[in-house]
Design an enzyme around this catalytic site. Structure first.
Site: not given
Ligand code: UDP
Length: 326
Positions: A144, A283-284, A116, A11-12, A207, A140
Site C-alpha cells: 500500500k 505483525g500486530d 491503510t 466489504y468496503i 491473540f 501488505y
Molecule cells: N484478534 C484477536 N483474535 C482474532 C482476530 C483478531 O485477538 O481471532 C486481534 C488482532 O490480534 C488485533 C485485533 O484483534 O489486535 C484486530 O484484528 P483484525 O484482524 O480485526 O484487524 P487488524 O488490526 O489486523 O487490521
C-alpha cells in the site's frame, strides 16, 4: 456524478456503492468477484473483469467519462502477505499500476485509493497523524505504501490526482442489515466474535495478553463502514474541486482493546461465548489509534456512528441475517 468503483463487490466497496446510489450518483462496478459478491453491488452496473487485464480496464474507462475512480480491489490479510508476498505485490501493486496507467491513457484524473494504517508500522507516537513516519512491517503494508509513492510520482509526471485514505479498523455493517462483512476465510476480530456469539464457531481466541496496554490486549480504532464511505465521497468532491492530491487518516480517535470489544459484543448479543488465550499474531502493533484532525478540518468529515456499541450492533444485525440465508 458517474463513479467507477473498482472492487465494488467487496466489504468496503459494496458499502461505498450503496452510499453513492443512495446519494443519486451513477455507479459502475469493476470487480472480478474473486472475493466479492455479485448480490452486494445492488443496482449498479457490474463489469466482471480483472485488473490484471489492462485492455479490460482501459476499455471500461474509455466507454464512459468518469468523474472519479475509487479503488478497493486489494488483498488485505497481513499474515497471508508474509507467507505469499508475490500475491500481494502482483495484485496490490502491479494490478493497481494497470489501473493508474489506464486512467492516464484515458485522461481520467481523479482516484480515491484505499490505503491503510499498516503503512505506519509500529507507531512512534499515538494518535497517528498523516506526518507519522511510514515504516510498514509486512508486505501488505509495504504494497500500500508503494502505491502511495507511485501516486505521488504519477501526480507530478502525468497529472493523476489522488486522495489516499488510510483506514484504521473498518467495522460494522449497513444499519439496515442488508450489507456487511463476508470474508472467506474471515480473519477480522468483530465478525469472528459475532460468529462465536451466533454459534457459527466455537469461541474467540485473544491473540496476545502481554502487550503494553492497560489490559494487555491490542488496542485498535474501529471506524464504521458507512462513515468510511462518507469520507470517500467528501474526499472525491474535494479532489475534484481543488485538483490537489491529499492523504487522510481515518478513524474515530478512540482505542478499544480486544477484551473491551469482546465485552461489548457479549452485551450486544446477550451471549456469553467462550474466550481463550492464544499467542500473539505476527505483525500486530500494540496500539493503533488515528488522528483524523485533517479529515475533520479539510473534508468536514464527522463520523455518524462513532460509538463502538452501535458499530457492533449493526454488525450483529447483519450476522443474524447472514446465518438465516439459504
Ligand atoms: N484478534 C484477536 N483474535 C482474532 C482476530 C483478531 O485477538 O481471532 C486481534 C488482532 O490480534 C488485533 C485485533 O484483534 O489486535 C484486530 O484484528 P483484525 O484482524 O480485526 O484487524 P487488524 O488490526 O489486523 O487490521
Amino acid at each position: 456524478m458517474h463513479i467507477l468503483v473498482v472492487g465494488g463487490a467487496g466489504y468496503i466497496g459494496s458499502h461505498m456503492v450503496r452510499y453513492l446510489l443512495d446519494h443519486d450518483h451513477r455507479v459502475t462496478v469493476y470487480d472480478n468477484l474473486s472475493t466479492g459478491h455479485r448480490d452486494a453491488v445492488g443496482s449498479a452496473q457490474l463489469v466482471e473483469a480483472d485488473l490484471s487485464d489492462f485492455g479490460a480496464i482501459e476499455q471500461t474507462l474509455s466507454v464512459n467519462s468518469y468523474d472519479g475512480v475509487m479503488h478497493f480491489a486489494s488483498f488485505i490479510q497481513v499474515g497471508e502477505s508474509v507467507v505469499d508476498p508475490a500475491k500481494y505485490y502482483q495484485n496490490n501493486v502491479t494490478n493497481t499500476q494497470n489501473l493508474m496507467d489506464a486512467m492516464v491513457a484515458t485522461d481520467t484524473n481523479h482516484l480515491v485509493f484505499s490505503s491503510t494504517a499498516a503503512i505506519f508500522g509500529d507507531p512512534e507516537y499515538i494518535p497517528i497523524d498523516e506526518a507519522h513516519p511510514k515504516a510498514p512491517i509486512n508486505p501488505y503494508g509495504r504494497s500500500k505504501w508503494m502505491v502511495e509513492q507511485m501516486l505521488d510520482d504519477y501526480d507530478r509526471a502525468y497529472g493523476l490526482r489522488s486522495a489516499r485514505l488510510r483506514y484504521f479498523n473498518a467495522a460494522g455493517a449497513h444499519p439496515s442489515g442488508a450489507l456487511g462483512e463476508r470474508h472467506d476465510p474471515e480473519t477480522h476480530l468483530i465478525p469472528l466474535i459475532l460468529q462465536a456469539a451466533s454459534g457459527q464457531r466455537q469461541g474467540i481466541k485473544i491473540f496476545g495478553r502481554d502487550y503494553t496496554t492497560e489490559d494487555g490486549t491490542c488496542v485498535r480504532d474501529y471506524i464504521h463502514i458507512c462513515d468510511l464511505a462518507a469520507a470517500h465521497d467528501l474526499a472525491l468532491n474535494r479532489l475534484i474541486a481543488t485538483g490537489q492530491t491529499a492523504c487522510y487518516n481515518l478513524g474515530n480517535g478512540q482505542g478499544f482493546s480486544v477484551k473491551e470489544v469482546i465485552d461489548i459484543a457479549k452485551k450486544v448479543s446477550g451471549v456469553d461465548f467462550e474466550v481463550t488465550d492464544a499467542d500473539r499474531r505476527e505483525g500486530d502493533p500494540a496500539t493503533l489509534v488515528a488522528d483524523s484532525t485533517r479529515a475533520h478540518r479539510e473534508l468536514g468529515w464527522t463520523p455518524e456512528f462513532s460509538d463502538l456499541t452501535t458499530i457492533i450492533e449493526h454488525a450483529w444485525r447483519f450476522e443474524q441475517k447472514r446465518i438465516k440465508r439459504p
